[in-house]
Scaffold this active site. Structure first.
Site, PDB file in Angstrom:
ATOM      1  N   ASP A 160      -7.909   2.099  -2.233  1.00  4.88           N
ATOM      2  CA  ASP A 160      -6.971   2.346  -3.328  1.00  4.88           C
ATOM      3  C   ASP A 160      -5.955   3.387  -2.869  1.00  4.88           C
ATOM      4  O   ASP A 160      -5.995   4.548  -3.267  1.00  4.88           O
ATOM      5  CB  ASP A 160      -7.751   2.838  -4.555  1.00  4.88           C
ATOM      6  CG  ASP A 160      -6.927   2.745  -5.837  1.00  4.88           C
ATOM      7  OD1 ASP A 160      -5.866   2.095  -5.814  1.00  4.88           O
ATOM      8  OD2 ASP A 160      -7.344   3.322  -6.856  1.00  4.88           O
ATOM      9  N   GLU A 206       2.390  -4.283  -7.339  1.00 10.64           N
ATOM     10  CA  GLU A 206       2.458  -4.260  -8.800  1.00 10.64           C
ATOM     11  C   GLU A 206       3.841  -4.602  -9.354  1.00 10.64           C
ATOM     12  O   GLU A 206       4.876  -4.138  -8.857  1.00 10.64           O
ATOM     13  CB  GLU A 206       2.034  -2.873  -9.309  1.00 10.64           C
ATOM     14  CG  GLU A 206       1.828  -2.810 -10.797  1.00 10.64           C
ATOM     15  CD  GLU A 206       0.742  -1.819 -11.181  1.00 10.64           C
ATOM     16  OE1 GLU A 206       0.698  -1.445 -12.360  1.00 10.64           O
ATOM     17  OE2 GLU A 206      -0.047  -1.423 -10.318  1.00 10.64           O
ATOM     18  N   LYS A 234      -0.073  -7.554  -9.074  1.00 14.08           N
ATOM     19  CA  LYS A 234      -0.720  -6.755 -10.106  1.00 14.08           C
ATOM     20  C   LYS A 234       0.136  -6.734 -11.369  1.00 14.08           C
ATOM     21  O   LYS A 234       1.334  -6.442 -11.317  1.00 14.08           O
ATOM     22  CB  LYS A 234      -0.943  -5.312  -9.630  1.00 14.08           C
ATOM     23  CG  LYS A 234      -2.037  -5.159  -8.620  1.00 14.08           C
ATOM     24  CD  LYS A 234      -2.195  -3.715  -8.188  1.00 14.08           C
ATOM     25  CE  LYS A 234      -2.935  -2.880  -9.198  1.00 14.08           C
ATOM     26  NZ  LYS A 234      -3.201  -1.513  -8.697  1.00 14.08           N
ATOM     27  N   THR A 268      -4.541  -5.615 -13.992  1.00 20.99           N
ATOM     28  CA  THR A 268      -4.920  -4.204 -13.889  1.00 20.99           C
ATOM     29  C   THR A 268      -4.879  -3.536 -15.266  1.00 20.99           C
ATOM     30  O   THR A 268      -4.565  -4.167 -16.274  1.00 20.99           O
ATOM     31  CB  THR A 268      -3.990  -3.497 -12.888  1.00 20.99           C
ATOM     32  OG1 THR A 268      -4.473  -2.173 -12.638  1.00 20.99           O
ATOM     33  CG2 THR A 268      -2.558  -3.437 -13.400  1.00 20.99           C
ATOM     34  N   PHE A 328     -10.988  -0.325 -15.218  1.00 19.34           N
ATOM     35  CA  PHE A 328     -10.789   1.067 -14.809  1.00 19.34           C
ATOM     36  C   PHE A 328     -11.962   1.937 -15.264  1.00 19.34           C
ATOM     37  O   PHE A 328     -11.954   2.474 -16.373  1.00 19.34           O
ATOM     38  CB  PHE A 328      -9.470   1.592 -15.379  1.00 19.34           C
ATOM     39  CG  PHE A 328      -8.266   1.281 -14.528  1.00 19.34           C
ATOM     40  CD1 PHE A 328      -8.165   0.090 -13.835  1.00 19.34           C
ATOM     41  CD2 PHE A 328      -7.228   2.185 -14.426  1.00 19.34           C
ATOM     42  CE1 PHE A 328      -7.060  -0.203 -13.050  1.00 19.34           C
ATOM     43  CE2 PHE A 328      -6.113   1.912 -13.647  1.00 19.34           C
ATOM     44  CZ  PHE A 328      -6.027   0.721 -12.957  1.00 19.34           C
TER      45      PHE A 328
END
Length: 321
Positions: free
Chosen positions: A17, A96, A132, A156, A178
């Site tokens: 990440d 993203e 994303k 996400t 998350f």
């Protein structure tokens, strides 16, 4: 005994990440995820100044209004980082869509297609990239369209079973629940500390994993946003886990035993019953889940703010031509 990182890699696809190339080379993950916050951090590092300058010079050459040239520079930089990351991981890189498009299906689809086109222009195929998109109703619909076009998506900012079910029914390739941000909300709301087994983020991911396996959904579950090793260890065996470099380092330094917790063959007897999620039921479920509603909105705001900071950093450089 092998490190916990090596043990984890034997049962779970480990994803870095980060946008930091050095960290990726050090920990050798299979995949890598980025977001506006990580791209901003990487762009501020002197080591990546040449990548920033390339994106700026490219944007300056585009026949666009000033604001659109800055946006183009941001998009170019994200794909440039992603392209560099594909040279360092054997699997996928997530890039993203702008957070401020989270409630606009059509513009999210258009942005995703531009990102994929940029990758393909560099010789990087769709099988190396995940797009994303925030797990709003509109974002999930965008993913549904893109998946049908052969563009795999990573949904996400996912905090609830309703989001997870909607994503799976839309055919999303992967979801990113998350874990740590769920824990953050509950700690603030209750004033309590949690052990790994009672950690609300861990419990949420286990529930989603059990639901998917029980009902035959092929969407990949990738736990994200970890606060401590206990959360990671409590999800060992999950399809994928995306982990920040600091925690990857802790796993690499720890040579204790790591037990497998999740597997498709031992999903447990508490898998939720099948539920149907249409737009009305999705919005109602989110309305009734204060944590998911608040953390989704907060996450979108934070990513949008960091994208704004990146634009502010690049704007003077783009306009200096």
């Amino acid at each position: 005994m092998p490190s916990k990182l090596e043990q984890l890699k034997a049962m779970t696809v480990v994803v870095a990440d980060t946008g930091d190339m050095a960290a990726i080379e050090a920990f050798k993950p299979t995949d890598c995820t980025t977001n506006p916050t990580l791209i901003l951090k990487a762009a501020e590092m002197p080591a990546y100044r040449p990548l920033v300058e390339e994106a700026v010079h490219w944007a300056q050459a585009q026949n666009l209004p000033a604001a659109q040239r800055v946006e183009a520079a941001c998009d170019r930089l994200a794909v440039t980082f992603g392209s560099e990351l594909t040279r360092r991981v054997p699997g996928r890189v997530s890039t993203e869509v702008d957070a401020d498009l989270s409630f606009d299906t059509a513009r999210s689809v258009a942005k995703a297609r531009r990102i994929i086109a940029d990758y393909e222009s560099r010789g990087i195929g769709r099988d190396r990239v995940l797009i994303k998109i925030a797990s709003t109703w509109e974002g999930i619909r965008a993913a549904e369209i893109l998946q049908k076009d052969g563009i795999d998506c990573n949904l996400t900012l996912l905090f609830s079973l309703a989001q997870a079910v909607a994503a799976a029914e839309a055919g999303a390739f992967l979801i990113s629940p998350f874990v740590g941000r769920i824990l953050d909300w509950y700690k603030k709301a209750t004033g309590q500390d949690y052990m790994a087994e009672t950690d609300p983020g861990v419990v949420s991911v286990r529930s989603i994993y059990a639901y998917y396996k029980a009902h035959g959904h092929g969407t990949v579950v990738m736990g994200a946003s970890f606060r401590n090793l206990g959360e990671i260890e409590a999800l060992a065996g999950c399809d994928r886990l995306t982990i920040a470099p600091a925690l990857l380092d802790q796993l690499a330094q720890d040579h204790g035993p790591l037990a497998r917790v999740l597997s498709p063959d031992s999903r447990g007897a508490t898998a939720p019953a099948r539920i149907a999620v249409d737009e009305a039921s999705f919005r109602w479920a989110m309305n009734e889940n204060a944590m998911a509603t608040e953390k989704l909105a907060e996450g979108i705001r934070l990513f949008a703010a960091d994208l704004g900071k990146l634009k502010a950093m690049l704007a003077p450089m783009v306009e200096a031509a």
